[in-house]
Design a protein around this motif. Structure first.
Motif, PDB file in Angstrom:
ATOM      1  N   ASP A   1       0.856  -1.191   0.000  1.00 53.38           N
ATOM      2  CA  ASP A   1       0.000   0.000   0.000  1.00 53.38           C
ATOM      3  C   ASP A   1       0.888   1.235   0.000  1.00 53.38           C
ATOM      4  O   ASP A   1       2.000   1.196   0.530  1.00 53.38           O
ATOM      5  CB  ASP A   1      -0.876   0.028   1.262  1.00 53.38           C
ATOM      6  N   ILE A   2       0.374   2.293  -0.595  1.00 57.70           N
ATOM      7  CA  ILE A   2       1.164   3.535  -0.657  1.00 57.70           C
ATOM      8  C   ILE A   2       0.343   4.676  -0.058  1.00 57.70           C
ATOM      9  O   ILE A   2      -0.791   4.922  -0.482  1.00 57.70           O
ATOM     10  CB  ILE A   2       1.551   3.882  -2.111  1.00 57.70           C
ATOM     11  N   LEU A   3       0.953   5.352   0.943  1.00 61.15           N
ATOM     12  CA  LEU A   3       0.294   6.511   1.550  1.00 61.15           C
ATOM     13  C   LEU A   3       0.937   7.757   0.935  1.00 61.15           C
ATOM     14  O   LEU A   3       2.144   7.976   1.102  1.00 61.15           O
ATOM     15  CB  LEU A   3       0.504   6.493   3.065  1.00 61.15           C
ATOM     16  N   ILE A   4       0.130   8.517   0.218  1.00 61.44           N
ATOM     17  CA  ILE A   4       0.676   9.692  -0.469  1.00 61.44           C
ATOM     18  C   ILE A   4       0.338  10.947   0.329  1.00 61.44           C
ATOM     19  O   ILE A   4      -0.831  11.204   0.634  1.00 61.44           O
ATOM     20  CB  ILE A   4       0.120   9.786  -1.907  1.00 61.44           C
ATOM     21  N   LEU A   5       1.387  11.696   0.688  1.00 61.08           N
ATOM     22  CA  LEU A   5       1.199  12.901   1.504  1.00 61.08           C
ATOM     23  C   LEU A   5       1.305  14.149   0.623  1.00 61.08           C
ATOM     24  O   LEU A   5       1.945  14.132  -0.435  1.00 61.08           O
ATOM     25  CB  LEU A   5       2.261  12.961   2.607  1.00 61.08           C
ATOM     26  N   THR A   6       0.697  15.227   1.095  1.00 63.57           N
ATOM     27  CA  THR A   6       0.745  16.494   0.355  1.00 63.57           C
ATOM     28  C   THR A   6       1.933  17.314   0.837  1.00 63.57           C
ATOM     29  O   THR A   6       2.630  16.918   1.773  1.00 63.57           O
ATOM     30  CB  THR A   6      -0.520  17.329   0.619  1.00 63.57           C
ATOM     31  N   ASN A   7       2.128  18.465   0.214  1.00 59.10           N
ATOM     32  CA  ASN A   7       3.128  19.408   0.703  1.00 59.10           C
ATOM     33  C   ASN A   7       2.673  19.971   2.053  1.00 59.10           C
ATOM     34  O   ASN A   7       1.524  19.806   2.441  1.00 59.10           O
ATOM     35  CB  ASN A   7       3.251  20.542  -0.314  1.00 59.10           C
ATOM     36  N   LYS A   8       3.592  20.656   2.763  1.00 63.01           N
ATOM     37  CA  LYS A   8       3.241  21.231   4.070  1.00 63.01           C
ATOM     38  C   LYS A   8       2.165  22.319   3.960  1.00 63.01           C
ATOM     39  O   LYS A   8       2.227  23.092   3.013  1.00 63.01           O
ATOM     40  CB  LYS A   8       4.489  21.833   4.713  1.00 63.01           C
ATOM     41  N   PRO A   9       1.275  22.445   4.889  1.00 64.20           N
ATOM     42  CA  PRO A   9       1.019  21.546   6.018  1.00 64.20           C
ATOM     43  C   PRO A   9       0.466  20.211   5.511  1.00 64.20           C
ATOM     44  O   PRO A   9      -0.499  20.188   4.747  1.00 64.20           O
ATOM     45  CB  PRO A   9      -0.005  22.296   6.860  1.00 64.20           C
ATOM     46  N   THR A  10       1.088  19.142   5.958  1.00 62.42           N
ATOM     47  CA  THR A  10       0.886  17.838   5.345  1.00 62.42           C
ATOM     48  C   THR A  10      -0.435  17.187   5.747  1.00 62.42           C
ATOM     49  O   THR A  10      -0.752  17.084   6.940  1.00 62.42           O
ATOM     50  CB  THR A  10       2.057  16.916   5.746  1.00 62.42           C
ATOM     51  N   THR A  11      -1.156  16.771   4.723  1.00 57.67           N
ATOM     52  CA  THR A  11      -2.357  15.958   4.945  1.00 57.67           C
ATOM     53  C   THR A  11      -2.232  14.729   4.052  1.00 57.67           C
ATOM     54  O   THR A  11      -1.290  14.636   3.268  1.00 57.67           O
ATOM     55  CB  THR A  11      -3.638  16.726   4.555  1.00 57.67           C
ATOM     56  N   ILE A  12      -3.193  13.837   4.178  1.00 61.32           N
ATOM     57  CA  ILE A  12      -3.139  12.639   3.322  1.00 61.32           C
ATOM     58  C   ILE A  12      -3.803  12.944   1.990  1.00 61.32           C
ATOM     59  O   ILE A  12      -4.957  13.369   1.941  1.00 61.32           O
ATOM     60  CB  ILE A  12      -3.832  11.448   4.010  1.00 61.32           C
ATOM     61  N   LYS A  13      -3.042  12.736   0.900  1.00 61.86           N
ATOM     62  CA  LYS A  13      -3.616  12.930  -0.440  1.00 61.86           C
ATOM     63  C   LYS A  13      -4.426  11.686  -0.796  1.00 61.86           C
ATOM     64  O   LYS A  13      -5.559  11.769  -1.244  1.00 61.86           O
ATOM     65  CB  LYS A  13      -2.465  13.137  -1.435  1.00 61.86           C
ATOM     66  N   GLN A  14      -3.821  10.541  -0.561  1.00 66.83           N
ATOM     67  CA  GLN A  14      -4.537   9.293  -0.875  1.00 66.83           C
ATOM     68  C   GLN A  14      -3.827   8.089  -0.254  1.00 66.83           C
ATOM     69  O   GLN A  14      -2.601   8.047  -0.199  1.00 66.83           O
ATOM     70  CB  GLN A  14      -4.609   9.097  -2.400  1.00 66.83           C
ATOM     71  N   MET A  15      -4.592   7.149   0.227  1.00 63.42           N
ATOM     72  CA  MET A  15      -4.050   5.842   0.621  1.00 63.42           C
ATOM     73  C   MET A  15      -4.398   4.906  -0.528  1.00 63.42           C
ATOM     74  O   MET A  15      -5.560   4.678  -0.814  1.00 63.42           O
ATOM     75  CB  MET A  15      -4.682   5.371   1.930  1.00 63.42           C
ATOM     76  N   MET A  16      -3.373   4.380  -1.179  1.00 65.29           N
ATOM     77  CA  MET A  16      -3.606   3.638  -2.421  1.00 65.29           C
ATOM     78  C   MET A  16      -3.122   2.206  -2.274  1.00 65.29           C
ATOM     79  O   MET A  16      -1.979   1.962  -1.856  1.00 65.29           O
ATOM     80  CB  MET A  16      -2.800   4.351  -3.522  1.00 65.29           C
ATOM     81  N   ALA A  17      -3.965   1.253  -2.596  1.00 63.03           N
ATOM     82  CA  ALA A  17      -3.546  -0.153  -2.580  1.00 63.03           C
ATOM     83  C   ALA A  17      -2.741  -0.409  -3.851  1.00 63.03           C
ATOM     84  O   ALA A  17      -3.172  -0.040  -4.939  1.00 63.03           O
ATOM     85  CB  ALA A  17      -4.769  -1.053  -2.523  1.00 63.03           C
ATOM     86  N   ASN A  18      -1.562  -1.017  -3.676  1.00 60.63           N
ATOM     87  CA  ASN A  18      -0.712  -1.281  -4.851  1.00 60.63           C
ATOM     88  C   ASN A  18      -1.321  -2.428  -5.660  1.00 60.63           C
ATOM     89  O   ASN A  18      -1.442  -3.548  -5.154  1.00 60.63           O
ATOM     90  CB  ASN A  18       0.699  -1.635  -4.370  1.00 60.63           C
ATOM     91  N   PRO A  19      -1.718  -2.198  -6.912  1.00 62.60           N
ATOM     92  CA  PRO A  19      -2.421  -3.232  -7.675  1.00 62.60           C
ATOM     93  C   PRO A  19      -1.492  -4.292  -8.284  1.00 62.60           C
ATOM     94  O   PRO A  19      -1.971  -5.287  -8.829  1.00 62.60           O
ATOM     95  CB  PRO A  19      -3.101  -2.425  -8.788  1.00 62.60           C
ATOM     96  N   LEU A  20      -0.176  -4.084  -8.161  1.00 60.64           N
ATOM     97  CA  LEU A  20       0.761  -4.993  -8.857  1.00 60.64           C
ATOM     98  C   LEU A  20       0.987  -6.275  -8.076  1.00 60.64           C
ATOM     99  O   LEU A  20       1.099  -6.266  -6.850  1.00 60.64           O
ATOM    100  CB  LEU A  20       2.103  -4.280  -9.069  1.00 60.64           C
ATOM    101  N   SER A  21       1.051  -7.379  -8.835  1.00 62.10           N
ATOM    102  CA  SER A  21       1.401  -8.652  -8.183  1.00 62.10           C
ATOM    103  C   SER A  21       2.925  -8.797  -8.192  1.00 62.10           C
ATOM    104  O   SER A  21       3.621  -8.046  -8.870  1.00 62.10           O
ATOM    105  CB  SER A  21       0.743  -9.805  -8.938  1.00 62.10           C
ATOM    106  N   ARG A  22       3.427  -9.767  -7.420  1.00 59.61           N
ATOM    107  CA  ARG A  22       4.877  -9.993  -7.372  1.00 59.61           C
ATOM    108  C   ARG A  22       5.215 -11.259  -8.152  1.00 59.61           C
ATOM    109  O   ARG A  22       4.385 -12.162  -8.214  1.00 59.61           O
ATOM    110  CB  ARG A  22       5.333 -10.141  -5.928  1.00 59.61           C
TER     111      ARG A  22
END
Lengths: 246, 263
Positions: free
Chosen positions: A202-223
């Protein structure tokens, strides 16, 4: 609820008048491999330092297993950007360092050290001092030390930032192997989007300061993942678009 | 073959030292033979021969080894006590801000005073016997070792301290396993410098008032216009100083195997 390892609730951190983290809330499941990405200077390290109580949050709370985080109680390991091997200890002694802090019995220390040293491929170097090792070996020692304590949560702050691309790929694969084998909950901070897409669940994407959450994204790729594959590049570009602040 | 010899670090070290010493002795000999200085400066062969002769033939009431022991005893007592006190105090000052705030101003006033400036007061306080010499050696060693132990205790890398703290280490564990090992190379530097300072101080104090010791040999040589005796005194200081410094480096190499200096 029982699956939840870390719960971050309305986390806010100010340094004087400077608002760094602004009301951040998210959950990390047990065994999750979460990458936190965001623009440089957005407060990623501040966030980790709040988890470890190096910084006290201005408001909000961080719960581990439903309780406020306490380093004496919760088994949390932290891998820094800088190599944090003890120069006066051999590889073996460095790996055992965390276990000695936790006052584990000698037999258990030996067993854990042997197991982890083998996992990171440093058997031949167990009696070497850090000054005799290469950069990638140093970081392996630190990773081995962290895994030897069998942490509930492993926090990694751009641990491969100082390594060249070949070593980085190698150590990323090693880390994925260790995570799969031990099922440790990992929060991995990086500014390298390709790295985040390659290793995370999963990837948590943060914004520039003041930091908030832009998106919590589930990584769709398999290994296993290949950085040159079309789908990988698409996901990387998707994350890049989300992170863009310019 | 030559390359193989040059690859051996110890062969190169010892070989270079022998060549340098031989060159120095040749230069010394040349000066005594080819210049007017030969009229009053004995050559190296004569000096070394006298050095060994004095192992059986006394200077004053004692042979050379007894004079060596007189000086060494004064050094060892003053140096050992001073080192122990300075290491503990330096580490305490480097670790606890309050100790630093109390002791540092006093230390900063005493530090620039050359230890020889204390000789008159030392004689006034402790008399002309060995006690004043112990005090002077103590002072010279103390200033040097304290400064280094203090710097060593403050040199603990915050990244390492942070790493240990993250693993759950308490202050005591961090002190034992990080602060102290970080300080060890600095302490050895201080001990080496302290040894040099202690030697200088004991010789100076023996020159002023004593009846035995290497300093006494030199000053008595000067009084009697006996340059050979002065040279034997100087040579003795050099040889003992070299042995003590080399022994110290040996201990350091054992305790600090991880450092470049320890290798």
């Amino acid at each position: 609820m029982n699956d939840m390892k870390v719960r971050v609730k309305s986390l806010t951190k100010k340094f004087g008048d400077l608002l760094v983290l602004d009301d951040i809330s998210f959950d990390v499941k047990k065994g999750q491999f979460l990458c936190v990405v965001g623009p440089t200077g957005c407060g990623k390290t501040t966030f980790l330092n709040c988890i470890t109580r190096l910084y006290e949050p201005t408001s909000g709370e961080i719960l581990v297993d439903g309780e406020p985080v306490d380093l004496r109680k919760h088994n949390v390991s932290y891998i820094f950007q800088e190599y944090s091997t003890m120069p006066w200890l051999t590889v073996e002694e460095n790996v055992a360092f965390g276990l000695r802090i936790k006052k584990k019995p000698e037999a258990e220390i030996k067993e854990s050290v042997d197991e982890v040293i083998e996992m990171v491929g440093l058997q031949k170097f167990r009696n070497y001092y850090p000054s005799q090792l290469s950069a990638s070996m140093l970081q392996r020692v630190v990773i081995a030390r962290a895994f030897a304590t069998k942490p509930d949560i492993l926090l990694m702050d751009e641990p491969y930032g100082q390594l060249d691309i070949e070593l980085r790929f190698k150590l990323e694969d090693e880390l994925i192997g260790l995570w799969k084998k031990l099922g440790t909950t990992i929060i991995f901070i990086t500014h390298n989007i390709e790295e985040a897409v390659y290793i995370s669940e999963d990837i948590l994407i943060l914004t520039n300061k003041p930091t908030t959450i832009k998106q919590m994204m589930a990584n769709p790729l398999s290994r296993p993942r290949v950085v040159t594959e079309k789908r990988f590049i698409e996901v990387r570009e998707q994350v890049t678009e989300l992170i863009k602040w310019w | 073959m030559m390359r193989k010899i040059l690859k051996n670090e110890w062969t190169v070290k010892i070989g270079s030292a022998v060549i340098a010493l031989a060159a120095f002795c040749m230069l010394w000999q040349a000066v005594t033979v080819f210049t007017g200085m030969g009229d009053f400066l004995p050559g190296p062969a004569e000096t070394f021969a006298e050095f060994f002769r004095r192992f059986v033939k006394p200077y004053g009431k004692a042979v050379l080894p007894m004079h060596m022991w007189s000086s060494l005893r004064r050094i060892l007592i003053g140096y050992t006590v001073a080192s122990a006190v300075a290491i503990v105090l330096g580490i305490v000052m480097g670790t606890y801000r309050i100790a630093d705030a109390i002791v540092m101003p006093l230390f900063n006033i005493i530090r620039p005073i050359p230890p020889v400036a204390w000789i008159p007061l030392a004689i006034l306080w402790f008399g002309i016997g060995d006690a004043s010499k112990y005090f002077l050696v103590f002072l010279a060693t103390f200033l040097s070792v304290l400064q280094n132990a203090y710097a060593g205790a403050r040199s603990a890398d915050p990244v390492l301290v942070g790493a240990a703290r993250m693993l759950g280490a308490n202050d005591g564990f961090i002190f034992r396993t990080i602060t102290l090992p970080c300080a060890v190379p600095y302490i050895f530097s201080g001990l080496q410098n302290g040894l040099t300072a202690a030697w200088g101080q004991v010789v100076a104090s023996e020159m002023i008032r004593s009846s035995a010791g290497v300093g006494w040999i030199i000053i008595r040589g000067m009084d009697n216009n006996d340059i050979l005796q002065e040279l034997v005194g100087i040579l003795t200081i050099g040889i003992i100083g070299f042995i003590l410094a080399a022994s110290m480096r040996g201990v350091e190499a054992k305790l600090c195997r991880w450092t470049t200096r320890g290798k």
